[in-house]
Design a protein around this motif. Structure first.
Motif, PDB file in Angstrom:
ATOM      1  N   HIS A  59       0.834  -1.197   0.000  1.00 27.58           N
ATOM      2  CA  HIS A  59       0.000   0.000   0.000  1.00 27.58           C
ATOM      3  C   HIS A  59       0.864   1.240   0.000  1.00 27.58           C
ATOM      4  O   HIS A  59       1.980   1.231   0.518  1.00 27.58           O
ATOM      5  CB  HIS A  59      -0.903   0.038   1.231  1.00 27.58           C
ATOM      6  CG  HIS A  59      -1.844  -1.131   1.327  1.00 27.58           C
ATOM      7  ND1 HIS A  59      -3.073  -1.149   0.716  1.00 27.58           N
ATOM      8  CD2 HIS A  59      -1.702  -2.343   1.944  1.00 27.58           C
ATOM      9  CE1 HIS A  59      -3.678  -2.295   0.985  1.00 27.58           C
ATOM     10  NE2 HIS A  59      -2.839  -3.043   1.719  1.00 27.58           N
ATOM     11  N   CYS A  60       0.293   2.308  -0.547  1.00 26.12           N
ATOM     12  CA  CYS A  60       0.958   3.622  -0.495  1.00 26.12           C
ATOM     13  C   CYS A  60       0.870   4.128   0.926  1.00 26.12           C
ATOM     14  O   CYS A  60      -0.233   4.205   1.489  1.00 26.12           O
ATOM     15  CB  CYS A  60       0.280   4.586  -1.471  1.00 26.12           C
ATOM     16  SG  CYS A  60       0.871   6.296  -1.292  1.00 26.12           S
ATOM     17  N   PRO A  61       2.033   4.483   1.539  1.00 22.50           N
ATOM     18  CA  PRO A  61       1.984   4.969   2.928  1.00 22.50           C
ATOM     19  C   PRO A  61       1.276   6.317   3.047  1.00 22.50           C
ATOM     20  O   PRO A  61       0.874   6.721   4.132  1.00 22.50           O
ATOM     21  CB  PRO A  61       3.455   5.065   3.309  1.00 22.50           C
ATOM     22  CG  PRO A  61       4.176   5.212   2.021  1.00 22.50           C
ATOM     23  CD  PRO A  61       3.414   4.446   1.007  1.00 22.50           C
ATOM     24  N   LYS A  62       1.015   7.009   1.923  1.00 21.59           N
ATOM     25  CA  LYS A  62       0.401   8.325   1.956  1.00 21.59           C
ATOM     26  C   LYS A  62      -1.136   8.226   1.897  1.00 21.59           C
ATOM     27  O   LYS A  62      -1.845   8.776   2.729  1.00 21.59           O
ATOM     28  CB  LYS A  62       0.908   9.159   0.779  1.00 21.59           C
ATOM     29  CG  LYS A  62       0.289  10.553   0.677  1.00 21.59           C
ATOM     30  CD  LYS A  62       0.739  11.422   1.826  1.00 21.59           C
ATOM     31  CE  LYS A  62       0.192  12.835   1.672  1.00 21.59           C
ATOM     32  NZ  LYS A  62       0.540  13.679   2.830  1.00 21.59           N
ATOM     33  N   CYS A  63      -1.638   7.509   0.840  1.00 21.16           N
ATOM     34  CA  CYS A  63      -3.092   7.464   0.641  1.00 21.16           C
ATOM     35  C   CYS A  63      -3.680   6.101   0.885  1.00 21.16           C
ATOM     36  O   CYS A  63      -4.904   5.958   0.934  1.00 21.16           O
ATOM     37  CB  CYS A  63      -3.459   7.948  -0.760  1.00 21.16           C
ATOM     38  SG  CYS A  63      -2.877   6.842  -2.064  1.00 21.16           S
ATOM     39  N   GLY A  64      -2.830   5.046   1.016  1.00 20.91           N
ATOM     40  CA  GLY A  64      -3.327   3.714   1.285  1.00 20.91           C
ATOM     41  C   GLY A  64      -3.734   2.953   0.062  1.00 20.91           C
ATOM     42  O   GLY A  64      -4.241   1.836   0.175  1.00 20.91           O
ATOM     43  N   SER A  65      -3.516   3.528  -1.133  1.00 22.19           N
ATOM     44  CA  SER A  65      -3.894   2.816  -2.350  1.00 22.19           C
ATOM     45  C   SER A  65      -2.959   1.636  -2.574  1.00 22.19           C
ATOM     46  O   SER A  65      -1.798   1.636  -2.149  1.00 22.19           O
ATOM     47  CB  SER A  65      -3.844   3.746  -3.559  1.00 22.19           C
ATOM     48  OG  SER A  65      -4.730   4.821  -3.384  1.00 22.19           O
ATOM     49  N   ILE A  66      -3.439   0.623  -3.271  1.00 22.39           N
ATOM     50  CA  ILE A  66      -2.631  -0.565  -3.560  1.00 22.39           C
ATOM     51  C   ILE A  66      -1.590  -0.197  -4.625  1.00 22.39           C
ATOM     52  O   ILE A  66      -1.935   0.420  -5.640  1.00 22.39           O
ATOM     53  CB  ILE A  66      -3.524  -1.706  -4.046  1.00 22.39           C
ATOM     54  CG1 ILE A  66      -4.520  -2.103  -2.942  1.00 22.39           C
ATOM     55  CG2 ILE A  66      -2.703  -2.911  -4.477  1.00 22.39           C
ATOM     56  CD1 ILE A  66      -5.546  -3.144  -3.379  1.00 22.39           C
ATOM     57  N   VAL A  67      -0.362  -0.583  -4.357  1.00 22.06           N
ATOM     58  CA  VAL A  67       0.749  -0.324  -5.303  1.00 22.06           C
ATOM     59  C   VAL A  67       1.494  -1.625  -5.578  1.00 22.06           C
ATOM     60  O   VAL A  67       1.337  -2.612  -4.852  1.00 22.06           O
ATOM     61  CB  VAL A  67       1.722   0.732  -4.722  1.00 22.06           C
ATOM     62  CG1 VAL A  67       1.007   2.072  -4.540  1.00 22.06           C
ATOM     63  CG2 VAL A  67       2.303   0.267  -3.398  1.00 22.06           C
ATOM     64  N   LYS A  68       2.318  -1.565  -6.645  1.00 24.08           N
ATOM     65  CA  LYS A  68       3.124  -2.747  -6.981  1.00 24.08           C
ATOM     66  C   LYS A  68       4.554  -2.537  -6.501  1.00 24.08           C
ATOM     67  O   LYS A  68       5.019  -1.409  -6.312  1.00 24.08           O
ATOM     68  CB  LYS A  68       3.095  -2.989  -8.491  1.00 24.08           C
ATOM     69  CG  LYS A  68       1.681  -3.312  -9.009  1.00 24.08           C
ATOM     70  CD  LYS A  68       1.693  -3.543 -10.511  1.00 24.08           C
ATOM     71  CE  LYS A  68       0.310  -3.872 -11.020  1.00 24.08           C
ATOM     72  NZ  LYS A  68       0.291  -4.096 -12.487  1.00 24.08           N
ATOM     73  N   GLU A  69       5.280  -3.651  -6.418  1.00 25.26           N
ATOM     74  CA  GLU A  69       6.638  -3.613  -5.854  1.00 25.26           C
ATOM     75  C   GLU A  69       7.579  -2.819  -6.745  1.00 25.26           C
ATOM     76  O   GLU A  69       8.431  -2.067  -6.261  1.00 25.26           O
ATOM     77  CB  GLU A  69       7.170  -5.058  -5.689  1.00 25.26           C
ATOM     78  CG  GLU A  69       8.566  -5.114  -5.066  1.00 25.26           C
ATOM     79  CD  GLU A  69       9.055  -6.539  -4.854  1.00 25.26           C
ATOM     80  OE1 GLU A  69      10.232  -6.716  -4.564  1.00 25.26           O
ATOM     81  OE2 GLU A  69       8.209  -7.499  -4.974  1.00 25.26           O
ATOM     82  N   GLU A  70       7.407  -2.890  -8.060  1.00 25.34           N
ATOM     83  CA  GLU A  70       8.345  -2.244  -8.972  1.00 25.34           C
ATOM     84  C   GLU A  70       8.035  -0.777  -9.180  1.00 25.34           C
ATOM     85  O   GLU A  70       8.800  -0.034  -9.817  1.00 25.34           O
ATOM     86  CB  GLU A  70       8.347  -2.969 -10.331  1.00 25.34           C
ATOM     87  CG  GLU A  70       7.030  -2.948 -11.096  1.00 25.34           C
ATOM     88  CD  GLU A  70       6.102  -4.077 -10.700  1.00 25.34           C
ATOM     89  OE1 GLU A  70       5.108  -4.331 -11.386  1.00 25.34           O
ATOM     90  OE2 GLU A  70       6.392  -4.732  -9.637  1.00 25.34           O
ATOM     91  N   GLU A  71       6.861  -0.278  -8.670  1.00 26.89           N
ATOM     92  CA  GLU A  71       6.482   1.119  -8.866  1.00 26.89           C
ATOM     93  C   GLU A  71       7.269   2.018  -7.930  1.00 26.89           C
ATOM     94  O   GLU A  71       7.499   1.675  -6.755  1.00 26.89           O
ATOM     95  CB  GLU A  71       4.979   1.308  -8.627  1.00 26.89           C
ATOM     96  CG  GLU A  71       4.116   0.658  -9.697  1.00 26.89           C
ATOM     97  CD  GLU A  71       2.634   0.807  -9.425  1.00 26.89           C
ATOM     98  OE1 GLU A  71       1.826   0.683 -10.359  1.00 26.89           O
ATOM     99  OE2 GLU A  71       2.250   1.032  -8.228  1.00 26.89           O
ATOM    100  N   LEU A  72       7.739   3.196  -8.478  1.00 27.49           N
ATOM    101  CA  LEU A  72       8.505   4.155  -7.665  1.00 27.49           C
ATOM    102  C   LEU A  72       7.603   5.257  -7.127  1.00 27.49           C
ATOM    103  O   LEU A  72       7.937   5.882  -6.114  1.00 27.49           O
ATOM    104  CB  LEU A  72       9.627   4.763  -8.528  1.00 27.49           C
ATOM    105  CG  LEU A  72      10.653   3.768  -9.077  1.00 27.49           C
ATOM    106  CD1 LEU A  72      11.670   4.493  -9.954  1.00 27.49           C
ATOM    107  CD2 LEU A  72      11.371   3.046  -7.942  1.00 27.49           C
TER     108      LEU A  72
END
Length: 386
Positions: free
Chosen positions: A3-16
Motif C-alpha cells: 500500500h501507499c503509505p500516503k493514501c493507502g492505495s494498492i501499489v506494486k513492488e516495482e512502482e517508484l
C-alpha cells in the motif's frame, strides 16, 4: 499486499511513485506493507457520519415525543373543561394542543366540536324565536338540523348536548300539542295526537296524554252507546274495540263492551224472551213500588271543559241477587217541556246487592248551559243473573 503509505492505495513492488496520489514510494518494501493511519481515517468517516445521524434522529424523536406528551396533556385538560361546560377554556387547551402537535387529529376534532356547539346554540336560539311565534314546524326543523350536526361526534359532552337538544324538542312538541288541543280537534285528530304525546317521556306530556285519552274514551262511549241504543251491536262493538286500542285499560269501555256483547247474544238468541222479561220487570216494578231492585241515588247536569252538556248519575242495587245490563232512560226538560230523551247503561255491567253503579252521557250536539235544562229519569230496566 503493498500500500501507499500516503493514501493507502494498492501499489506494486516495482512502482517508484503512487499512481493515485503521485507521492514517491519508499524503497523499503516493508514500509509499503504497513496499513497506515490515513487508510483507517477513510473508513472511520462513514462510521462517524452514521453515529451522528443516529444521534440526531434520537434527539429529534425525543423532541417529538415531548411535543406529543404536551399535546396530550393540553387535550386532556380541554376534555375536562368541555365536560364541565367551560367551552372557552376547552377551546384554549385544544388550541395549545394543536400548537404542540399540528397534526393532532383528536385536537382538530375537539375544536371542530366546539365550533359546532356555537352553531347549534345559534340554531336553538332561532328555534326558540320561532316557538314564540307559534311556528312549531319551523322550530322543529331547526332543532333537527342542530341534532344532525352532531352525527360524527361522540363522548360525554356530545351526549349532554344531544340530551339538551332532545329536551328542547320535547318542549316544542308539547307546546304544539297544547295549541292543537285548544282548537277542539276531531276524534281522529285526537288519536294521532295521543301517539305523539305518548312518545314524549316527561310528566307534562303524560298529563296531556291522559287528557287526550279521556277525551277519546268519552267520545267512543257516546258513539257506541248510540249504536247500542239502536240495536246496532256490530257497529257498537267496532267503535268500542277501536277505542280500546287507544285506552286498553279503560274500565268504562271494557264494561260497555261486555254490555254490548251480552245484549247482542240476548237479542239474537232470545229476543222474544227479552221482551217478555222487560214486560215482566216493568210489571214487577209497578208492584214493588219502593222495593224496586234499583234505586236512583243521584242525577245531575254539568258542562265539561269544552262546553258540552253531560248527564251524570249514580244508582244503588237494593236487590237480593246480582243484576246486570242496567239501563237508565231519562229526559231533558226545558220549562217542564221535554227537549229530548235518551238512555244510557250503568257501569260496571253487573251490580251485586247494595253495590253502587254509575252512568254518564255527553251530549255533543247541544252545548248549552246546564241552567237551562232539567233532567228527569223516566225508567230504569235491568236483567237478573239467575
Amino acid at each position: 499486499m503493498l500500500h501507499c503509505p500516503k493514501c493507502g492505495s494498492i501499489v506494486k513492488e516495482e512502482e517508484l511513485y503512487c499512481v493515485s496520489c503521485g507521492v514517491e514510494l519508499p524503497n523499503d518494501i516493508h514500509l509499503r506493507s504497513i496499513n497506515n493511519k490515513k487508510f483507517n481515517k477513510i473508513w472511520f468517516i462513514p462510521i462517524i457520519t452514521i453515529f451522528i445521524t443516529l444521534l440526531a434522529n434520537n434527539l429529534f424523536y425525543n423532541f417529538l415525543q415531548n411535543q406529543s406528551s404536551q399535546a396530550i396533556k393540553h387535550y386532556e385538560l380541554g376534555a375536562k373543561s368541555l365536560e364541565a361546560g367551560d367551552y372557552e377554556a376547552a377551546n384554549m387547551y385544544f388550541t395549545l394542543a394543536l400548537k404542540e402537535k399540528p397534526n393532532f387529529n383528536q385536537g382538530e376534532v375537539a375544536l371542530e366540536f366546539i365550533q359546532k356547539t356555537s352553531d347549534i346554540t345559534s340554531l336553538l336560539e332561532e328555534a326558540n324565536q320561532e316557538l314564540e311565534n307559534n311556528e312549531f314546524q319551523t322550530a322543529l326543523t331547526l332543532i333537527s338540523q342542530a341534532e344532525s350536526s352532531l352525527t360524527n361526534f361522540n363522548g360525554i359532552a356530545t351526549t349532554d348536548l344531544v340530551d339538551e337538544i332532545v329536551s328542547f324538542r320535547d318542549h316544542v312538541k308539547i307546546e304544539q300539542l297544547k295549541s292543537i288541543l285548544n282548537q277542539n280537534p276531531s276524534v281522529d285528530e285526537l288519536k294521532v295526537l295521543l301517539w305523539e304525546a305518548d312518545a314524549i317521556k316527561n310528566n307534562e306530556a303524560t298529563e296531556i296524554t291522559d287528557t287526550i285519552r279521556n277525551q277519546i274514551v268519552e267520545f267512543i262511549f257516546t258513539e257506541a252507546s248510540k249504536q247500542l241504543s239502536e240495536n246496532q251491536f256490530s257497529d257498537a262493538l267496532f267503535i268500542v274495540d277501536d277505542g280500546l286500542k287507544y285506552a286498553p285499560n279503560s274500565e268504562k269501555l271494557q264494561s260497555l263492551k261486555t254490555t254490548i256483547e251480552k245484549e247482542k247474544v240476548s237479542f239474537e238468541v232470545t229476543q222474544q224472551q227479552r221482551i217478555q222479561q222487560a214486560i215482566d220487570t216493568a210489571e214487577e216494578e209497578r208492584e214493588m213500588n219502593e222495593t224496586d231492585a234499583i234505586e236512583l241515588t243521584s242525577i245531575k247536569l254539568e258542562n265539561d271543559d269544552h262546553g258540552n252538556l253531560v248527564v251524570k248519575g249514580e244508582v244503588t242495587s237494593v236487590a237480593t241477587i246480582p243484576i246486570s245490563s242496567i239501563q237508565v232512560e231519562y229526559s231533558l226538560l226545558t220549562k217542564d217541556t221535554e227537549f229530548l230523551s235518551n238512555s244510557v247503561y250503568v257501569y260496571p255491567d253487573t251490580l251485586y246487592p247494595n253495590e253502587n253503579g254509575k252512568f254518564e252521557f255527553t251530549h255533543y250536539d247541544i252545548g248549552k248551559d246546564v241552567k237551562k235544562f232539567d233532567v228527569k229519569v223516566s225508567k230504569i230496566t235491568w236483567y237478573t243473573n239467575y
